[in-house]
Design a protein around this motif. Structure first.
Motif, PDB file in Angstrom:
ATOM      1  N   LEU A 348       0.830  -1.204   0.000  1.00 53.24           N
ATOM      2  CA  LEU A 348       0.000   0.000   0.000  1.00 53.24           C
ATOM      3  C   LEU A 348       0.868   1.259   0.000  1.00 53.24           C
ATOM      4  CD1 LEU A 348      -2.785  -0.990   2.577  1.00 53.24           C
ATOM      5  CD2 LEU A 348      -2.890  -1.103   0.088  1.00 53.24           C
ATOM      6  N   LYS A 349       1.919   1.250   0.784  1.00 51.09           N
ATOM      7  CA  LYS A 349       2.800   2.412   0.888  1.00 51.09           C
ATOM      8  C   LYS A 349       3.458   2.718  -0.458  1.00 51.09           C
ATOM      9  CE  LYS A 349       5.004   2.495   4.759  1.00 51.09           C
ATOM     10  NZ  LYS A 349       6.018   2.254   5.828  1.00 51.09           N
ATOM     11  N   ALA A 350       3.685   1.685  -1.266  1.00 47.56           N
ATOM     12  CA  ALA A 350       4.351   1.868  -2.556  1.00 47.56           C
ATOM     13  C   ALA A 350       3.452   2.542  -3.586  1.00 47.56           C
ATOM     14  CB  ALA A 350       4.826   0.517  -3.086  1.00 47.56           C
ATOM     15  N   GLN A 351       2.128   2.592  -3.321  1.00 45.96           N
ATOM     16  CA  GLN A 351       1.198   3.214  -4.279  1.00 45.96           C
ATOM     17  C   GLN A 351       0.308   4.203  -3.528  1.00 45.96           C
ATOM     18  OE1 GLN A 351      -0.377   0.763  -7.494  1.00 45.96           O
ATOM     19  NE2 GLN A 351       0.549  -1.034  -6.559  1.00 45.96           N
ATOM     20  N   ILE A 356      -8.679   4.543  -2.239  1.00 45.31           N
ATOM     21  CA  ILE A 356      -9.906   3.743  -2.161  1.00 45.31           C
ATOM     22  C   ILE A 356      -9.561   2.268  -1.965  1.00 45.31           C
ATOM     23  CG2 ILE A 356     -11.978   2.983  -3.373  1.00 45.31           C
ATOM     24  CD1 ILE A 356     -12.114   5.856  -2.454  1.00 45.31           C
ATOM     25  N   GLU A 357      -8.595   1.775  -2.748  1.00 45.32           N
ATOM     26  CA  GLU A 357      -8.201   0.376  -2.631  1.00 45.32           C
ATOM     27  C   GLU A 357      -7.581   0.091  -1.261  1.00 45.32           C
ATOM     28  OE1 GLU A 357      -7.612   2.320  -5.166  1.00 45.32           O
ATOM     29  OE2 GLU A 357      -7.690   1.296  -7.091  1.00 45.32           O
ATOM     30  N   ALA A 358      -6.774   1.045  -0.752  1.00 48.17           N
ATOM     31  CA  ALA A 358      -6.143   0.865   0.556  1.00 48.17           C
ATOM     32  C   ALA A 358      -7.199   0.773   1.660  1.00 48.17           C
ATOM     33  CB  ALA A 358      -5.185   2.019   0.835  1.00 48.17           C
ATOM     34  N   LEU A 359      -8.186   1.665   1.615  1.00 46.57           N
ATOM     35  CA  LEU A 359      -9.258   1.645   2.607  1.00 46.57           C
ATOM     36  C   LEU A 359     -10.059   0.351   2.511  1.00 46.57           C
ATOM     37  CD1 LEU A 359     -10.691   3.265   4.844  1.00 46.57           C
ATOM     38  CD2 LEU A 359     -12.172   4.222   3.064  1.00 46.57           C
ATOM     39  N   ASP A 360     -10.255  -0.128   1.287  1.00 53.28           N
ATOM     40  CA  ASP A 360     -10.995  -1.366   1.071  1.00 53.28           C
ATOM     41  C   ASP A 360     -10.275  -2.556   1.713  1.00 53.28           C
ATOM     42  OD1 ASP A 360     -13.093  -2.968  -0.509  1.00 53.28           O
ATOM     43  OD2 ASP A 360     -11.211  -3.858  -1.168  1.00 53.28           O
ATOM     44  N   LEU A 393     -10.536   4.132  11.609  1.00 53.32           N
ATOM     45  CA  LEU A 393     -10.162   3.828  10.219  1.00 53.32           C
ATOM     46  C   LEU A 393     -10.913   4.715   9.236  1.00 53.32           C
ATOM     47  CD1 LEU A 393      -8.881   2.055   7.973  1.00 53.32           C
ATOM     48  CD2 LEU A 393     -10.790   0.462   8.290  1.00 53.32           C
ATOM     49  N   TYR A 394     -12.185   5.002   9.542  1.00 56.84           N
ATOM     50  CA  TYR A 394     -13.014   5.748   8.587  1.00 56.84           C
ATOM     51  C   TYR A 394     -12.726   7.243   8.604  1.00 56.84           C
ATOM     52  CZ  TYR A 394     -15.242   1.233   8.798  1.00 56.84           C
ATOM     53  OH  TYR A 394     -15.462  -0.119   8.779  1.00 56.84           O
ATOM     54  N   ARG A 395     -11.840   7.670   9.500  1.00 54.68           N
ATOM     55  CA  ARG A 395     -11.393   9.059   9.475  1.00 54.68           C
ATOM     56  C   ARG A 395     -10.084   9.220   8.698  1.00 54.68           C
ATOM     57  NH1 ARG A 395      -9.786  10.457  13.973  1.00 54.68           N
ATOM     58  NH2 ARG A 395     -10.431   8.978  15.570  1.00 54.68           N
ATOM     59  N   CYS A 396      -9.522   8.101   8.255  1.00 63.18           N
ATOM     60  CA  CYS A 396      -8.282   8.156   7.469  1.00 63.18           C
ATOM     61  C   CYS A 396      -8.566   8.771   6.096  1.00 63.18           C
ATOM     62  CB  CYS A 396      -7.696   6.755   7.290  1.00 63.18           C
ATOM     63  SG  CYS A 396      -7.154   5.982   8.822  1.00 63.18           S
ATOM     64  N   GLN A 397      -7.751   9.743   5.717  1.00 66.80           N
ATOM     65  CA  GLN A 397      -7.973  10.468   4.461  1.00 66.80           C
ATOM     66  C   GLN A 397      -6.915  10.160   3.405  1.00 66.80           C
ATOM     67  OE1 GLN A 397     -10.728  12.433   3.952  1.00 66.80           O
ATOM     68  NE2 GLN A 397     -11.353  11.700   5.988  1.00 66.80           N
ATOM     69  N   THR A 398      -5.830   9.485   3.805  1.00 73.31           N
ATOM     70  CA  THR A 398      -4.750   9.198   2.863  1.00 73.31           C
ATOM     71  C   THR A 398      -4.274   7.762   3.042  1.00 73.31           C
ATOM     72  OG1 THR A 398      -2.980   9.837   4.401  1.00 73.31           O
ATOM     73  CG2 THR A 398      -3.963  11.602   3.050  1.00 73.31           C
ATOM     74  N   VAL A 399      -3.524   7.278   2.073  1.00 74.45           N
ATOM     75  CA  VAL A 399      -2.953   5.933   2.161  1.00 74.45           C
ATOM     76  C   VAL A 399      -2.008   5.839   3.360  1.00 74.45           C
ATOM     77  CG1 VAL A 399      -1.423   4.269   1.033  1.00 74.45           C
ATOM     78  CG2 VAL A 399      -3.202   5.414  -0.294  1.00 74.45           C
ATOM     79  N   GLU A 404      -0.828   3.485   8.666  1.00 75.41           N
ATOM     80  CA  GLU A 404      -0.593   3.653  10.108  1.00 75.41           C
ATOM     81  C   GLU A 404      -1.614   2.856  10.912  1.00 75.41           C
ATOM     82  OE1 GLU A 404      -0.731   7.831  10.807  1.00 75.41           O
ATOM     83  OE2 GLU A 404       1.281   8.208   9.997  1.00 75.41           O
ATOM     84  N   TRP A 405      -2.856   2.864  10.452  1.00 72.17           N
ATOM     85  CA  TRP A 405      -3.908   2.085  11.121  1.00 72.17           C
ATOM     86  C   TRP A 405      -3.580   0.596  11.064  1.00 72.17           C
ATOM     87  CZ3 TRP A 405      -7.300  -1.829  10.040  1.00 72.17           C
ATOM     88  CH2 TRP A 405      -8.394  -1.988  10.908  1.00 72.17           C
ATOM     89  N   ILE A 406      -3.146   0.092   9.907  1.00 77.14           N
ATOM     90  CA  ILE A 406      -2.790  -1.320   9.758  1.00 77.14           C
ATOM     91  C   ILE A 406      -1.611  -1.679  10.664  1.00 77.14           C
ATOM     92  CG2 ILE A 406      -1.867  -3.056   8.148  1.00 77.14           C
ATOM     93  CD1 ILE A 406      -3.513  -1.702   5.935  1.00 77.14           C
ATOM     94  N   THR A 407      -0.660  -0.759  10.792  1.00 76.95           N
ATOM     95  CA  THR A 407       0.508  -1.000  11.642  1.00 76.95           C
ATOM     96  C   THR A 407       0.103  -1.140  13.107  1.00 76.95           C
ATOM     97  OG1 THR A 407       1.907   0.247  10.103  1.00 76.95           O
ATOM     98  CG2 THR A 407       2.776  -0.130  12.306  1.00 76.95           C
ATOM     99  N   ILE A 408      -0.821  -0.276  13.558  1.00 80.79           N
ATOM    100  CA  ILE A 408      -1.334  -0.391  14.936  1.00 80.79           C
ATOM    101  C   ILE A 408      -2.068  -1.716  15.116  1.00 80.79           C
ATOM    102  CG2 ILE A 408      -2.944   0.593  16.622  1.00 80.79           C
ATOM    103  CD1 ILE A 408      -2.379   3.343  15.350  1.00 80.79           C
TER     104      ILE A 408
END
Length: 533
Positions: A348-351, A356-360, A393-399, A404-408
């Motif tokens: 995800l970080k690479a793109q 939208i795909e990251a949030l999905d 998670l739903y307040r995340c606006q960027t990849v 960061e959410w996935i890391t936590i």
């Protein structure tokens, strides 16, 4: 809730006599219907869904044994059958037992006492079946049947079944009806609003439950469906479509969903978006419909997947990560889990433009964590300690924020699951042992049981041996022999009947196994027991 009884006999006087022979109400049983031939009995069973069927073997059109066979072919353990006949016939008795009939009664010898005894056996077995279905059984790891359904559907949506055999086994155990002509998944979201944002967690949970309940009640008036909770903002509706509904399916679904949306808005001031995926004929391919529903691009409140303009899966979807993570959850393998989540975060970080795909993908990880882990939501609330908990998670606006959410999530899961690893393994083995005890009437195999619990046979075999000190086959054998000894002590069952009830291929093989375990034949054991008395 009363237990439902169906009576089936081609003699009207017998039907009248059965209704008055015992006080059915005293056993919390109500007569839901009667039938006068086998064909009519099958129709009434399909319509009324009785718990117990008291049926004559000799009837016109279809006999009682044919009725039992057809019901068992459908894979359901209900209804329970008590068979009646006008004369004693060993072959009929043997066939009745083989088909799983609770009892076999001869009309000329029938008394209120013998009928009551048969009914009591049915009630005892019913209690075991319904307890198992409600979650205290081995079939699940949580205390509510709805959780078992959600686990099944989450696996189905994300393609997490190892093979079709594993899928079919769980579908039959949960009695999920997939006898329709086509299926489509609708991915629903409760949109955020000022009033929703001001509510605490308990209020949101109540609102969500009320919304889903009303959606279910509305849709079920028009067509069959299954509704699966994902989190406190999302749920899926799996529509089950008949041949008659297919020609105008888009207009039909649009109308039903609009009514459902209007209803929940009127009652709860909740606004829904509904994304409907592609139609599939094979329920095993429902993951394709779900994937397409998740990537509908239209901004309309109710929108359908358009194969001309939209494609699935998304470019960042990693085809194997779901199964890796599901297996890590099942086996509490922290190394595999950590590696898989690290790979996803790096991809995800690479793109960074694929928000939208990251949030999905993050949402899918969330749904899997909530549903596949024991006490999944409680666990996530401990990992994400803010006011919104994991819903941040739903307040995340960027990849970057999604990563960061996935890391936590990754560090929290590894920490929390490491603490409970040993306890969870022991708990899992207990559930497997309970499942075996509840299914001693069947010929169980290691691959079958492993498939039901979502494990590989090799992993379950090693886990079982480590936790119990005996291998899988030995445990089943000793449990069946213990059950056989109890039947010998507390019933009048003959040796061949015990063998049939415990899933042995023959009375000869049962006797051979019994002698190997107990050091004497079943007949000798029964004789010694009588001598002691």
């Amino acid at each position: 809730m009363k237990i439902k009884l169906l009576l089936a006999d081609d003699e009207p006087l017998v039907l009248v006599g059965l209704q008055s022979m015992i006080d059915w109400n005293a056993y919390n049983i109500e007569l839901c219907s009667v039938a006068h031939n086998g064909e009519e009995a099958l129709k009434r069973i399909a319509e009324q869904k009785p718990d117990i069927v008291l049926i004559d073997i000799k009837m016109p059109v279809k006999d009682g044994l044919e009725v039992v066979r057809e019901c068992r072919k459908a894979g359901s353990e209900l209804p329970l059958f008590i068979l009646l006949t006008s004369f004693e016939e060993f072959q009929f008795a043997k066939e009745a037992i083989r088909l799983g009939a609770v009892d076999y009664l001869i009309k000329l010898e029938l008394t209120s006492e013998s009928l009551a005894d048969a009914v009591k056996r049915c009630l005892k077995l019913l209690a075991t079946i319904y307890t198992r279905r409600q979650g205290t059984s081995p079939a699940g790891t949580m205390d509510d049947l709805s959780i078992l359904y959600e686990r099944f559907f989450i696996r189905l949506y994300n393609g997490l079944f190892e093979n079709r055999q594993q899928y079919e086994l769980q579908r039959k155990e949960l009695q999920v009806d997939f006898s329709f002509n086509a299926y489509t998944v609708c991915y629903c979201e409760i949109l955020d609003s000022a009033s929703l944002s001001s509510q605490n967690c308990k209020q949101r949970t109540q609102l969500y439950s009320g919304t889903v309940h009303m959606i279910r009640e509305t849709i079920n008036r028009y067509m069959a469906c299954y509704i699966t909770s994902l989190d406190l903002r999302h749920f899926n509706i799996t529509f089950c479509l008949s041949q008659q509904e297919l020609p105008d399916v888009q207009h039909l679904l649009q109308t039903i969903l609009q009514e459902a949306s209007d209803t929940v808005y009127s009652y709860f001031n909740v606004t829904l978006t509904c994304r409907i995926g592609r139609l599939v004929k094979d329920p095993y391919a429902i993951s394709e419909s779900y994937a397409s529903a998740r990537h509908v691009l239209s901004t309309a409140h109710i929108a359908f997947f358009d194969p001309q303009t939209e494609s699935t899966p998304p470019s960042l979807d990693i085809p194997f990560y779901r199964k890796e993570i599901a297996q890590a959850f099942e086996q509490l393998d922290m190394d595999v889990l950590s590696q898989a989540l690290s790979k996803i975060a790096a991809a995800l970080k690479a793109q960074p433009s694929h928000y939208i795909e990251a949030l999905d993908i993050a949402s899918t990880l969330l749904y899997m964590s909530i549903t596949l882990l024991p006490d999944g939501e409680t666990l996530l609330n401990r990992i994400f300690t803010g006011e919104d908990s994991y819903r941040c998670l739903y307040r995340c606006q960027t990849v970057v924020q999604v990563v960061e959410w996935i890391t936590i999530l990754q560090s929290g899961l590894v920490c929390e699951l490491t603490k409970r690893r040993q306890t969870y393994k022991a708990h899992t083995v207990q559930k497997v042992m309970q499942y075996i005890r509840a299914n001693l009437n069947r010929k169980l195999s290691l691959p079958e049981v492993a498939a039901f619990f979502g494990f590989s046979p090799n992993y379950l075999s090693q886990l079982f041996a480590k936790e119990t000190g005996q291998n899988f086959v030995e445990f089943i054998t000793h449990e069946k022999i213990a059950a056989a000894k109890e039947m010998m002590a507390n019933s009048d069952c003959k040796i061949y009947e015990i063998a049939e009830k415990l899933g042995f291929d023959s009375a000869f093989y049962f006797s051979k196994v019994f002698k190997k375990v107990e050091g004497c034949s079943p007949r000798e054991y029964m004789r010694r027991s009588i001598d002691r008395i």
